[in-house]
Design a protein around this motif. Structure first.
Motif, PDB file in Angstrom:
ATOM      1  N   ASP A   1       1.026  -1.676   0.313  1.00  0.00           N
ATOM      2  CA  ASP A   1       0.311  -0.073  -0.260  1.00  0.00           C
ATOM      3  C   ASP A   1       1.046   1.318  -0.270  1.00  0.00           C
ATOM      4  O   ASP A   1       1.572   2.060   0.596  1.00  0.00           O
ATOM      5  N   PRO A   2       1.117   2.096  -0.818  1.00  0.00           N
ATOM      6  CA  PRO A   2       1.997   3.505  -1.583  1.00  0.00           C
ATOM      7  C   PRO A   2       1.443   4.282   0.115  1.00  0.00           C
ATOM      8  O   PRO A   2       2.204   5.058   0.854  1.00  0.00           O
ATOM      9  N   ALA A   3       0.355   3.924   0.384  1.00  0.00           N
ATOM     10  CA  ALA A   3      -0.119   5.001   1.773  1.00  0.00           C
ATOM     11  C   ALA A   3       0.075   4.260   2.786  1.00  0.00           C
ATOM     12  O   ALA A   3       0.755   5.493   3.712  1.00  0.00           O
ATOM     13  N   MET A   4       0.971   3.131   2.971  1.00  0.00           N
ATOM     14  CA  MET A   4       1.730   2.956   4.035  1.00  0.00           C
ATOM     15  C   MET A   4       3.263   3.264   3.538  1.00  0.00           C
ATOM     16  O   MET A   4       4.074   3.733   4.790  1.00  0.00           O
ATOM     17  N   GLY A   5       3.832   3.353   2.315  1.00  0.00           N
ATOM     18  CA  GLY A   5       4.818   4.006   2.368  1.00  0.00           C
ATOM     19  C   GLY A   5       4.579   4.868   2.971  1.00  0.00           C
ATOM     20  O   GLY A   5       6.199   5.588   3.583  1.00  0.00           O
ATOM     21  N   ARG A   6       4.607   5.604   2.687  1.00  0.00           N
ATOM     22  CA  ARG A   6       4.149   7.443   2.773  1.00  0.00           C
ATOM     23  C   ARG A   6       4.168   7.705   4.493  1.00  0.00           C
ATOM     24  O   ARG A   6       4.978   8.243   5.374  1.00  0.00           O
ATOM     25  N   ALA A   7       3.231   6.709   5.256  1.00  0.00           N
ATOM     26  CA  ALA A   7       3.536   7.069   6.572  1.00  0.00           C
ATOM     27  C   ALA A   7       4.817   6.941   6.672  1.00  0.00           C
ATOM     28  O   ALA A   7       5.415   6.932   8.030  1.00  0.00           O
ATOM     29  N   ALA A   8       5.027   5.357   6.404  1.00  0.00           N
ATOM     30  CA  ALA A   8       6.629   5.139   7.421  1.00  0.00           C
ATOM     31  C   ALA A   8       7.746   6.313   6.779  1.00  0.00           C
ATOM     32  O   ALA A   8       8.602   7.038   8.166  1.00  0.00           O
ATOM     33  N   ALA A   9       7.854   7.348   5.630  1.00  0.00           N
ATOM     34  CA  ALA A   9       9.258   8.038   5.293  1.00  0.00           C
ATOM     35  C   ALA A   9       8.775   8.595   6.250  1.00  0.00           C
ATOM     36  O   ALA A   9       9.059   9.497   5.924  1.00  0.00           O
ATOM     37  N   LEU A  10       7.294   9.138   6.430  1.00  0.00           N
ATOM     38  CA  LEU A  10       6.637  10.704   7.471  1.00  0.00           C
ATOM     39  C   LEU A  10       7.579  10.696   8.907  1.00  0.00           C
ATOM     40  O   LEU A  10       8.455  12.121   9.440  1.00  0.00           O
ATOM     41  N   CYS A  11       7.744   9.180   8.847  1.00  0.00           N
ATOM     42  CA  CYS A  11       8.232   8.701  10.497  1.00  0.00           C
ATOM     43  C   CYS A  11       9.263   8.968  10.339  1.00  0.00           C
ATOM     44  O   CYS A  11      10.203   9.434  11.611  1.00  0.00           O
ATOM     45  N   LEU A  12      10.275   8.114   9.678  1.00  0.00           N
ATOM     46  CA  LEU A  12      11.460   9.124   9.819  1.00  0.00           C
ATOM     47  C   LEU A  12      11.630  10.314   9.091  1.00  0.00           C
ATOM     48  O   LEU A  12      12.897  10.630  10.113  1.00  0.00           O
ATOM     49  N   GLU A  13      11.667  10.663   8.393  1.00  0.00           N
ATOM     50  CA  GLU A  13      10.867  12.251   8.281  1.00  0.00           C
ATOM     51  C   GLU A  13      11.546  12.983   9.802  1.00  0.00           C
ATOM     52  O   GLU A  13      11.867  14.125  10.718  1.00  0.00           O
ATOM     53  N   ALA A  14      10.504  12.715   9.826  1.00  0.00           N
ATOM     54  CA  ALA A  14       9.866  13.365  11.368  1.00  0.00           C
ATOM     55  C   ALA A  14      10.961  12.933  12.757  1.00  0.00           C
ATOM     56  O   ALA A  14      11.958  13.901  13.003  1.00  0.00           O
ATOM     57  N   ALA A  15      11.739  11.592  12.324  1.00  0.00           N
ATOM     58  CA  ALA A  15      12.772  11.696  13.248  1.00  0.00           C
ATOM     59  C   ALA A  15      14.074  11.954  13.391  1.00  0.00           C
ATOM     60  O   ALA A  15      14.664  12.203  14.659  1.00  0.00           O
ATOM     61  N   PHE A  16      14.324  12.570  11.971  1.00  0.00           N
ATOM     62  CA  PHE A  16      15.266  12.637  11.880  1.00  0.00           C
ATOM     63  C   PHE A  16      15.402  13.886  11.795  1.00  0.00           C
ATOM     64  O   PHE A  16      17.049  14.838  12.159  1.00  0.00           O
ATOM     65  N   LYS A  17      13.950  15.262  12.047  1.00  0.00           N
ATOM     66  CA  LYS A  17      14.277  16.367  12.186  1.00  0.00           C
ATOM     67  C   LYS A  17      14.356  16.318  13.881  1.00  0.00           C
ATOM     68  O   LYS A  17      15.945  17.198  14.579  1.00  0.00           O
ATOM     69  N   MET A  18      14.128  15.611  14.514  1.00  0.00           N
ATOM     70  CA  MET A  18      14.539  15.716  16.203  1.00  0.00           C
ATOM     71  C   MET A  18      15.894  16.048  16.051  1.00  0.00           C
ATOM     72  O   MET A  18      16.348  16.052  16.857  1.00  0.00           O
ATOM     73  N   ALA A  19      16.577  14.707  15.812  1.00  0.00           N
ATOM     74  CA  ALA A  19      17.800  14.314  15.928  1.00  0.00           C
ATOM     75  C   ALA A  19      18.914  15.368  15.335  1.00  0.00           C
ATOM     76  O   ALA A  19      19.717  15.759  15.142  1.00  0.00           O
ATOM     77  N   LEU A  20      18.989  16.084  13.748  1.00  0.00           N
ATOM     78  CA  LEU A  20      18.736  17.345  13.692  1.00  0.00           C
ATOM     79  C   LEU A  20      18.719  18.111  15.005  1.00  0.00           C
ATOM     80  O   LEU A  20      19.770  19.707  15.020  1.00  0.00           O
ATOM     81  N   ASP A  21      17.718  17.916  15.605  1.00  0.00           N
ATOM     82  CA  ASP A  21      17.448  19.392  16.495  1.00  0.00           C
ATOM     83  C   ASP A  21      17.959  18.998  17.386  1.00  0.00           C
ATOM     84  O   ASP A  21      17.870  19.473  18.932  1.00  0.00           O
ATOM     85  N   LYS A  22      18.640  17.916  18.050  1.00  0.00           N
ATOM     86  CA  LYS A  22      19.270  17.231  19.265  1.00  0.00           C
ATOM     87  C   LYS A  22      18.907  16.900  20.037  1.00  0.00           C
ATOM     88  O   LYS A  22      19.122  16.506  21.595  1.00  0.00           O
ATOM     89  N   GLU A  23      17.201  16.631  19.672  1.00  0.00           N
ATOM     90  CA  GLU A  23      16.323  15.885  20.687  1.00  0.00           C
ATOM     91  C   GLU A  23      16.301  13.920  21.007  1.00  0.00           C
ATOM     92  O   GLU A  23      16.473  14.215  22.126  1.00  0.00           O
ATOM     93  N   VAL A  24      16.820  13.898  19.910  1.00  0.00           N
ATOM     94  CA  VAL A  24      16.727  12.243  19.673  1.00  0.00           C
ATOM     95  C   VAL A  24      19.136  12.235  19.287  1.00  0.00           C
ATOM     96  O   VAL A  24      19.112  12.773  19.260  1.00  0.00           O
ATOM     97  N   ASP A  25      19.297  11.008  20.375  1.00  0.00           N
ATOM     98  CA  ASP A  25      20.796  10.096  19.918  1.00  0.00           C
ATOM     99  C   ASP A  25      20.895   9.418  18.998  1.00  0.00           C
ATOM    100  O   ASP A  25      22.183   9.594  18.762  1.00  0.00           O
ATOM    101  N   GLY A  26      19.170   9.130  18.486  1.00  0.00           N
ATOM    102  CA  GLY A  26      19.735   7.801  17.469  1.00  0.00           C
ATOM    103  C   GLY A  26      17.571   7.599  17.269  1.00  0.00           C
ATOM    104  O   GLY A  26      17.288   8.059  17.619  1.00  0.00           O
ATOM    105  N   VAL A  27      18.717   6.564  16.065  1.00  0.00           N
ATOM    106  CA  VAL A  27      16.195   6.526  15.075  1.00  0.00           C
ATOM    107  C   VAL A  27      16.881   4.965  15.105  1.00  0.00           C
ATOM    108  O   VAL A  27      17.916   4.369  14.568  1.00  0.00           O
ATOM    109  N   VAL A  28      15.813   3.924  15.164  1.00  0.00           N
ATOM    110  CA  VAL A  28      15.721   2.684  15.135  1.00  0.00           C
ATOM    111  C   VAL A  28      14.847   2.993  14.036  1.00  0.00           C
ATOM    112  O   VAL A  28      13.558   3.129  14.840  1.00  0.00           O
ATOM    113  N   SER A  29      14.649   2.533  12.741  1.00  0.00           N
ATOM    114  CA  SER A  29      13.762   1.920  11.933  1.00  0.00           C
ATOM    115  C   SER A  29      13.008   0.424  12.048  1.00  0.00           C
ATOM    116  O   SER A  29      13.804  -0.299  11.636  1.00  0.00           O
ATOM    117  N   ALA A  30      11.824   0.629  11.874  1.00  0.00           N
ATOM    118  CA  ALA A  30      10.999  -1.090  12.101  1.00  0.00           C
ATOM    119  C   ALA A  30      11.188  -1.135  10.170  1.00  0.00           C
ATOM    120  O   ALA A  30      11.185   0.186   9.667  1.00  0.00           O
TER     121      ALA A  30
END
Length: 342
Positions: A95-124
């Protein structure tokens, strides 16, 4: 002062696959909270359904901001990015909608990483076809994350127990591999492997190097890459102080590694590293995305649509990904505290 446990964002991956349920299983184990402070970036309702499928007792807490997270065992803090709304989970369906949701989750996690709010990311795991059909025209998630974070030379490493692997070439057509095996490129990956092993505490690591051609090239009879590029790279790495052996033929390389003594393996192409790694690891081991602003871990397997939603998915690889990412985060933080730069 003691170093705090790293904050790690776990992205839900493709909601049609096994990602959400293995996240629920991992976070239902107290040891996950022993190495880090984890929270989930994803759809709270997906995580509630996944928790039920997985048979866990977790309470899902939707948070609007990371400051609201409790990082408490028996609860799952879930931060839902804007645009991530999964109206219906269709287990095992592309389902392309699930592909988009997965990408948006990664984008949000890395925005927090760039803002130094998180120290690491683990992706299912995400599904590359769903990702592409959603309009993300990247070779894979590493290329996507490289652009998001303006990272020039990210690379992928695999880990099986105490043995780390890296490939000099990755997601490229097979016919292009030989032309990419150059001395300087091989030296780069030998140095990257050595540096990574030292960061996790391996002193004087021994690294095995794979040959490209059958029987190691037979002195040039079966190909000259070993003679012209790989052996000179090994010699150069030794001059730099690295402990390196090889090149070993691909069909015997991992037999030598399994006999012990090697902490790292530098292979020449993707399948040379990963077929052996996945056979050895089965449902364990992890993939690490390196050269990004923070350490990133993911599973050594995909979305497993065939078993999604059945509650039988093994969480071992995601658990390993979380553990190794936390270890890399802690070593990185320790280096910063001590004034060491890498």
């Amino acid at each position: 002062m003691p170093i705090e446990k790293p904050v790690i964002a776990i992205t839900m991956g493709d909601a049609s696959g096994i990602g959400p349920e293995i996240i629920a299983k991992v976070l239902s184990m107290e040891k996950a909270y022993g190495c880090c402070r984890p929270f989930v970036v994803g759809d709270p309702e997906v995580m509630r359904q996944a928790s039920r499928v997985a048979g866990t007792e977790l309470r899902v807490r939707q948070i609007g901001d990371l400051s609201e997270a409790r990082f408490s065992f028996s609860e799952m803090d879930v931060l839902c990015p804007e645009g991530v709304q999964v109206h219906e989970i269709r287990w095992g369906r592309l389902d392309p909608a699930m592909g988009r949701a997965a990408a948006l989750c990664l984008e949000a996690a890395f925005k927090m990483a760039l803002d130094k709010e998180v120290d690491g990311v683990v992706s299912a795991p995400l599904n590359k076809e769903a990702f592409h059909r959603a309009g993300y025209n990247y070779l894979d998630e590493l290329e996507y994350l490289a652009e998001l974070t303006e990272s020039a030379e990210p690379f992928t490493m695999g880990v099986i127990d105490s043995v780390w692997t890296v490939a000099v070439t990755s997601h490229v057509p097979f016919r292009d591999i030989a032309a990419m095996i150059k001395k300087d490129r091989v030296v780069r990956y030998l140095c990257l492997m050595n540096d990574t092993l030292r960061k996790i505490g391996v002193q004087e690591p021994m690294i095995a190097v794979a040959a490209l051609n059958v029987h190691g090239g037979e002195g040039g009879l079966c190909g000259r890459e070993e003679v012209d590029e790989i052996i000179p790279a090994i010699e150069e790495a030794r001059k730099l102080g690295l402990r390196v052996e090889g090149p070993f033929p691909g069909d015997t390389l991992f037999l030598r590694v399994m006999d012990g003594g090697f902490a790292g393996v530098v292979c020449m192409y993707h399948d040379q590293a990963n077929i052996a790694r996945k056979l050895l690891a089965r449902r364990k081991g992890a993939t690490l995305l390196m050269g990004l602003p923070v350490p990133v871990g993911t599973t050594a397997h995909g979305t497993a649509f065939d078993i999604a939603g059945k509650g039988i998915a093994d969480p071992g690889s995601l658990s390993d990904a979380l553990r190794y990412t936390a270890k890399l985060c802690s070593q990185r933080e320790q280096g910063v505290k001590q004034g060491v730069t890498h």
